[in-house]
Design an enzyme around this catalytic site. Structure first.
Site, short mmCIF file in Angstrom:
data_model
loop_
_atom_site.label_atom_id
_atom_site.label_comp_id
_atom_site.label_asym_id
_atom_site.label_seq_id
_atom_site.Cartn_x
_atom_site.Cartn_y
_atom_site.Cartn_z
N ASN A 89 0.84 -1.19 0.00
CA ASN A 89 0.00 0.00 0.00
C ASN A 89 0.88 1.25 0.00
O ASN A 89 1.87 1.31 0.72
CB ASN A 89 -0.92 0.00 1.23
CG ASN A 89 -1.92 -1.12 1.19
OD1 ASN A 89 -2.49 -1.41 0.14
ND2 ASN A 89 -2.15 -1.78 2.31
N HIS A 102 6.59 -2.31 3.52
CA HIS A 102 6.22 -3.67 3.89
C HIS A 102 5.39 -4.30 2.79
O HIS A 102 4.64 -3.62 2.09
CB HIS A 102 5.45 -3.72 5.22
CG HIS A 102 4.29 -2.78 5.30
ND1 HIS A 102 4.42 -1.44 5.58
CD2 HIS A 102 2.97 -3.00 5.14
CE1 HIS A 102 3.22 -0.87 5.61
NE2 HIS A 102 2.33 -1.80 5.34
N HIS A 104 2.48 -7.16 2.28
CA HIS A 104 1.51 -8.06 2.90
C HIS A 104 1.54 -9.38 2.12
O HIS A 104 1.38 -9.38 0.90
CB HIS A 104 0.09 -7.49 2.80
CG HIS A 104 -0.14 -6.21 3.53
ND1 HIS A 104 -0.85 -6.14 4.70
CD2 HIS A 104 0.24 -4.93 3.25
CE1 HIS A 104 -0.91 -4.87 5.11
NE2 HIS A 104 -0.26 -4.12 4.24
P1 DGP Z 1 -0.65 -0.74 5.64
O1 DGP Z 1 -2.08 -0.37 5.46
O2 DGP Z 1 -0.16 -1.38 4.34
O3 DGP Z 1 0.22 0.38 6.13
O4 DGP Z 1 -0.66 -1.91 6.71
C1 DGP Z 1 -0.09 -1.84 7.96
C2 DGP Z 1 -0.44 -3.12 8.66
O5 DGP Z 1 0.27 -3.16 9.88
C3 DGP Z 1 -1.91 -3.30 9.02
O6 DGP Z 1 -2.44 -4.39 8.28
C4 DGP Z 1 -1.93 -3.61 10.50
C5 DGP Z 1 -0.50 -3.89 10.81
N1 DGP Z 1 -0.06 -3.43 12.12
C6 DGP Z 1 -0.25 -2.20 12.66
N2 DGP Z 1 0.29 -2.13 13.88
C7 DGP Z 1 0.84 -3.36 14.11
C8 DGP Z 1 1.56 -3.91 15.21
O7 DGP Z 1 1.82 -3.26 16.23
N3 DGP Z 1 1.95 -5.20 15.10
C9 DGP Z 1 1.68 -5.97 14.00
N4 DGP Z 1 2.11 -7.22 14.00
N5 DGP Z 1 1.02 -5.47 12.93
C10 DGP Z 1 0.61 -4.18 13.00
#
Ligand code: DGP
Length: 116
Positions: A89, A102, A104
């Protein structure tokens, strides 16, 4: 980078369920899974998002794809038997919420196209 959530996970300062690590990449389960398998793969090096990637990041980006493949194989969703979706994203319309590059890795169920 200070105040970056995913840098904190990479550094071991923020808890996460880490499923794969390499010299340049770390993979951990998304805290809010959208599929039976939902893993985030990040470079150890802080890069804001895909629109900031240049040729200077070539090794980091290759490591992301290698890590994504390793995750898919370990999670039992590798192609061609199963298959999975890789998502990056960028920006507000794409709901990008964490400013550390990142990928997914989504799988374990049938996906629709186009995405919602
Ligand atoms: P994006 O929309 O592509 O920026 O996705 C960020 C993702 O990060 C979202 O799917 C939720 C995940 N996320 C947010 N905070 C945390 C966290 O503290 N730990 C983990 N494992 N994932 C997180």
């Amino acid at each position: 980078m200070a105040d970056c959530l995913f840098c904190g996970i990479v550094a071991g300062e923020v808890p996460a369920e880490i499923v794969f690590e390499s010299e340049r990449a770390v993979a951990f389960r998304d805290v809010n899974p959208m599929a039976p398998v939902h893993v985030l793969v990040v470079p150890r090096r802080h890069i804001v998002n895909a629109s900031d990637v240049t040729s200077a990041h070539a090794d980091d980006v290759a490591a992301l794809f290698e890590a994504a493949r390793a995750v898919a194989e370990a999670e039992g969703i590798a192609a061609p038997e199963r298959g999975y979706r890789l998502v990056m994203n960028v920006g507000a319309d794409a709901t990008n919420s964490v400013p550390h590059l990142h990928v997914h890795v989504l799988g374990g169920r049938s996906m629709t196209w186009p995405p919602g």
